[in-house]
Each structure stands twice: as structure tokens, then as C-alpha cells.
Design a protein around this motif. Structure first.
Motif, PDB file in Angstrom:
ATOM      1  N   SER A   1      56.758  11.142 -19.632  1.00  0.00           N
ATOM      2  CA  SER A   1      57.512  12.259 -19.056  1.00  0.00           C
ATOM      3  C   SER A   1      57.154  13.551 -19.804  1.00  0.00           C
ATOM      4  O   SER A   1      56.604  13.490 -20.911  1.00  0.00           O
ATOM      5  N   GLN A   2      57.516  14.692 -19.213  1.00  0.00           N
ATOM      6  CA  GLN A   2      57.202  15.975 -19.859  1.00  0.00           C
ATOM      7  C   GLN A   2      57.850  16.101 -21.244  1.00  0.00           C
ATOM      8  O   GLN A   2      57.168  16.481 -22.205  1.00  0.00           O
ATOM      9  N   PRO A   3      59.140  15.765 -21.391  1.00  0.00           N
ATOM     10  CA  PRO A   3      59.736  15.864 -22.747  1.00  0.00           C
ATOM     11  C   PRO A   3      59.011  14.966 -23.757  1.00  0.00           C
ATOM     12  O   PRO A   3      58.872  15.326 -24.924  1.00  0.00           O
ATOM     13  N   GLN A   4      58.522  13.825 -23.270  1.00  0.00           N
ATOM     14  CA  GLN A   4      57.794  12.933 -24.192  1.00  0.00           C
ATOM     15  C   GLN A   4      56.470  13.563 -24.606  1.00  0.00           C
ATOM     16  O   GLN A   4      56.070  13.472 -25.767  1.00  0.00           O
ATOM     17  N   VAL A   5      55.819  14.235 -23.662  1.00  0.00           N
ATOM     18  CA  VAL A   5      54.567  14.930 -23.996  1.00  0.00           C
ATOM     19  C   VAL A   5      54.848  15.973 -25.074  1.00  0.00           C
ATOM     20  O   VAL A   5      54.097  16.111 -26.051  1.00  0.00           O
ATOM     21  N   GLU A   6      55.987  16.667 -24.926  1.00  0.00           N
ATOM     22  CA  GLU A   6      56.319  17.706 -25.914  1.00  0.00           C
ATOM     23  C   GLU A   6      56.571  17.106 -27.293  1.00  0.00           C
ATOM     24  O   GLU A   6      56.155  17.670 -28.314  1.00  0.00           O
ATOM     25  N   THR A   7      57.244  15.976 -27.332  1.00  0.00           N
ATOM     26  CA  THR A   7      57.482  15.327 -28.630  1.00  0.00           C
ATOM     27  C   THR A   7      56.154  14.929 -29.278  1.00  0.00           C
ATOM     28  O   THR A   7      55.933  15.134 -30.476  1.00  0.00           O
ATOM     29  N   ILE A   8      55.264  14.362 -28.468  1.00  0.00           N
ATOM     30  CA  ILE A   8      53.955  13.948 -28.995  1.00  0.00           C
ATOM     31  C   ILE A   8      53.204  15.161 -29.538  1.00  0.00           C
ATOM     32  O   ILE A   8      52.665  15.131 -30.655  1.00  0.00           O
ATOM     33  N   ASN A   9      53.213  16.255 -28.772  1.00  0.00           N
ATOM     34  CA  ASN A   9      52.505  17.462 -29.225  1.00  0.00           C
ATOM     35  C   ASN A   9      53.121  18.021 -30.506  1.00  0.00           C
ATOM     36  O   ASN A   9      52.395  18.471 -31.401  1.00  0.00           O
ATOM     37  N   ALA A  10      54.454  17.955 -30.596  1.00  0.00           N
ATOM     38  CA  ALA A  10      55.120  18.476 -31.793  1.00  0.00           C
ATOM     39  C   ALA A  10      54.727  17.634 -33.019  1.00  0.00           C
ATOM     40  O   ALA A  10      54.482  18.170 -34.105  1.00  0.00           O
ATOM     41  N   LEU A  11      54.642  16.324 -32.823  1.00  0.00           N
ATOM     42  CA  LEU A  11      54.239  15.460 -33.949  1.00  0.00           C
ATOM     43  C   LEU A  11      52.785  15.725 -34.335  1.00  0.00           C
ATOM     44  O   LEU A  11      52.453  15.802 -35.522  1.00  0.00           O
TER      45      LEU A  11
END
Ligand SMILES: O=C(O)CCC(=O)C(=O)O
Ligand SMILES: [Fe+2]
Length: 388
Positions: A307-317
Motif C-alpha cells: 500500500s502507499q503508506p507502506q511504501v512511505e515507511t519503506i522509503n523512510a527506513l
């Protein structure tokens, strides 16, 4: 011994380790290593394996250490005199080298009498540069080849160097031997094992974050080597704590995580990044075997679109742990195989069947460790104990 051999006591052994032994040690190193003691060098010591709750991973070293010690004693005529002083897996990445030295050249290294280096991968095939050279005597140059071992005295009769590695990751098993029982590695390891070995399934426990943080000299950005090794095989890390703002980012990796690749997320949770790394590296090691055995994968439930929020978490990490991905490829990658490794593993392959196979491997080693430990304690040595 001939005159030349007396002046430079050394021995080169071809195919001392089997390729399967080399691959198993490579698996251990790529799942457990920490930043090393020299620039662009990474290492895995046996005490580190114990400290990170992976004492069962000592088992693959047991017969190799024993064989090396026997061969060393036989070669240099010191039967029953030697103790192993240090055992470690060392990898030398792009930029790593060591100039002329003998291995006992510091006051705190004076106990070292003999050295052994086993090559776990090969010059040309896996890395470039990294030739081993003796300053005098024959052979003068050694081109590392998987399975080969060299043995030499640690004194100034065997001054040597390693050329700079210019590409890829050069992997060795390095051991030193001593006549001084107060530097015996075995008795120290046995006492640590006695304190920690338990019957519980051993899930890896990361050491402090700085031990996994690689920062090249004069370079602003570094990276976490566990996240980097996952990245090299094409995997991203998704944290399950992204809503918990009280957490320091470094803590994200020591808590449950998920793996992502190519727009998909594996729903299974891993206890921490080291757990995920060990499973992925195990699969990387066993991939060809497991694929040919045609395990039926139950992937329907296990893989979901990201999902989009998951993509954001991955990018933040990634922004915290891998700010410069090209640096990862520079340090760990091998230009001759770039891309191949990344494409070789699918997310769907990290499925129940594969995890079961990693768990079976782990349980088998743990069982052997627990059945050997009483004898190890009695004799204060780590040796092969025949089962049954
Ligand atoms: O990796 C090698 O070939 C030798 C390494 C070495 O000389 C050392 O660690 O002292
Ligand atoms: Fe050396």
C-alpha cells in the motif's frame, strides 16, 4: 625440510575445504557479520555468534578447526602443542588491503605462533585484486581460490601483504594458533556457551547498532550492513512500528519487520532484521537445491500488494539506513554479477516451505551443539563429538 622451507616455513593446500563448506561459512558471514577492525573489512567471530544468540552456528566450524589444527601440528612438527587463539570469518571489500607485516608484529599479538587462511571464494570469479603476497621465498604470490588454505609461521620469516581489493567481496576464514594455553580460544568460548546455550529455538539477537553501521573514511553517508545485504538481494525492510513515534529509528530494526520486493509485501513477520537476513541468506545459499526439489508454495495468503503508506515507511527506513544505495553496490557489489543476485530470489520463495527448511537446519545444529556441550565442558575444547 629443505633449506627454502626452513627459511620460510609455509604450506599451500588446494581444496582443503569442500565447496559446500565454503558456501555454508559464506552463509554464516553474510547473515552475522559486523564492521571489522580495518577499513572496508567485515568480520564474524565465534564469540559474536554466541553473543547474538546464534551459538548453533559454531557447529559448521568444529570439524574445520579440528582439521586445520591437526594439519598445522603435523606440518610444523608440534603435535599436541597448539591451541587455537582466534577464529574468524573476514571479508575484504572494495578498497580493503594490508601492507607488509608479520602476524605477530604487535606486543599484544606475540602469542601467535602460526597462521592459517582458508579462501572461501575465488579471485576473478568473485572479486578482483586481493592477491596475497609473501615478501620473500616461494611461492611469492597466492591467488585465492575457494577451498584452498595457506599455513605459515606468524613471525618475520613470513612477511606478507594483501593487495587492495578493487571489486567484489573477498571472503576468508582466518585462524591463529598459539603454544600459550592462556590464549586458548576454546576454553573462553566453552565458558560463554555454558552460560548461554539453551534448548529454546535460537532467534538471532542483534548487537548494538554501531556494530552494523558502515561508514567509509571521509564519507558523510554510511549504511546499515544488514539492510544493505538485504538490499543487494533485492529486498526492502518494512517496519511494523511506524506509528510509534517514541521509537528511535535505530530501534526499528531490532523489532518485528516485514520484507518487501517488487511492489509486494510478505505478510509474515520476522522478529528483527537479523532474523530476516538469516532466512534470506539461507535461501540464497540453498536456492538451487530448494528450487529443483519443487516444493509446493502456499503463497496465496503470504504475499500482498504494497500500500502507499507502506511504501512511505519503506522509503523512510531506507533514508535512515541506506541513504546512499550506490555506496552499497560500490562496497559489497561485484560489477561482474550486478543484477543477477538481485533477480535470483523471489518474495514468494521466502514462503513457509523455505522458512521450515531454515528452521530444520537451525534445529539440527542446535541439537548437535547441546549434545556436544557436556564433553566440551569436560575437556575445555571444542571438538567433534560422535553422536549416538
Ligand atoms: O586474507 C589474507 O589472505 C591474509 C590476511 C592477513 O594477512 C591478516 O589478516 O593478517
Ligand atoms: Fe597477516
Amino acid at each position: 625440510m629443505s633449506e627454502g622451507k626452513r627459511e620460510h616455513p609455509r604450506l599451500i593446500l588446494h581444496n582443503f575445504l569442500s565447496l559446500e563448506e565454503c558456501k555454508e561459512l559464506e552463509f554464516i558471514h553474510k547473515s552475522c557479520s559486523t564492521v571489522g577492525y580495518r577499513p572496508n573489512v567485515f568480520s564474524t567471530t565465534l564469540s559474536h555468534l554466541i553473543a547474538t544468540n546464534s551459538p548453533h552456528l559454531l557447529i559448521p566450524f568444529v570439524s574445520i578447526r579440528e582439521r586445520l589444527k591437526e594439519k598445522m601440528e603435523e606440518t610444523f612438527g608440534c603435535e599436541f602443542e597448539l591451541f587455537i587463539e582466534f577464529t574468524g570469518l573476514i571479508s575484504w571489500c572494495r578498497g580493503a588491503s594490508i601492507g607488509w607485516h608479520s602476524d605477530d608484529n604487535r606486543q599484544y599479538l606475540k602469542q601467535r605462533d602460526f597462521s592459517a587462511v582458508c579462501y572461501l571464494n575465488s579471485y576473478g570469479k568473485d572479486f578482483k585484486g586481493g592477491l596475497f603476497r609473501f615478501q620473500s621465498g616461494e611461492p611469492a604470490t597466492i591467488s585465492p581460490s575457494a577451498g584452498d588454505a595457506i599455513m605459515y609461521t606468524a613471525d618475520d620469516r613470513n612477511i606478507h601483504s594483501v593487495d587492495e581489493v578493487t571489486d567484489g567481496e573477498r571472503l576468508t576464514l582466518a585462524m591463529w594458533f598459539t603454544r600459550d594455553s592462556s590464549h586458548d580460544e576454546d576454553s573462553k568460548l566453552v565458558s560463554r556457551l555454558s552460560q548461554c546455550a539453551s534448548h529454546e529455538f535460537p532467534l538471532p539477537l542483534p548487537a548494538s547498532a554501531n556494530m552494523y553501521w558502515f561508514c567509509p573514511h571521509q564519507h558523510a553517508n554510511g549504511f546499515d550492513i544488514c539492510v544493505a545485504r538485504l538490499h543487494l538481494l533485492g529486498f526492502d525492510v518494512h517496519s511494523l512500528q511506524d506509528n510509534d513515534r517514541s521509537l528511535d529509528s535505530s530501534e526499528q530494526l531490532v523489532r518485528p519487520i516485514q520484507l518487501a520486493k517488487g511492489g509486494e509485501l510478505l505478510t509474515r513477520e520476522f522478529t528483527n532484521v537479523l532474523h530476516a537476513l538469516q532466512v534470506v541468506q539461507f535461501y540464497h545459499w540453498k536456492a538451487s537445491e530448494l528450487k529443483t526439489s519443487k516444493v509446493e508454495y502456499d503463497t496465496v495468503e503470504e504475499v500482498k500488494a504494497i500500500s502507499q503508506p507502506q511504501v512511505e515507511t519503506i522509503n523512510a527506513l531506507n533514508a535512515v539506513f541506506l541513504p546512499d544505495k550506490s555506496l552499497v553496490t560500490t562496497i559489497f557489489g561485484y560489477s561482474c554479477s550486478t543484477g543477477e543476485e538481485k533477480d535470483s530470489l523471489n518474495l514468494t520463495d521466502i514462503s513457509s516451505a523455505m522458512i521450515t527448511s531454515w528452521e530444520e537446519y537451525t534445529c539440527k545444529l542446535l541439537k548437535e551443539l547441546l549434545s556436544s556441550l557436556p564433553q566440551w565442558k569436560t575437556y575445555q575444547t571444542i571438538h567433534k563429538v560422535e553422536s549416538g
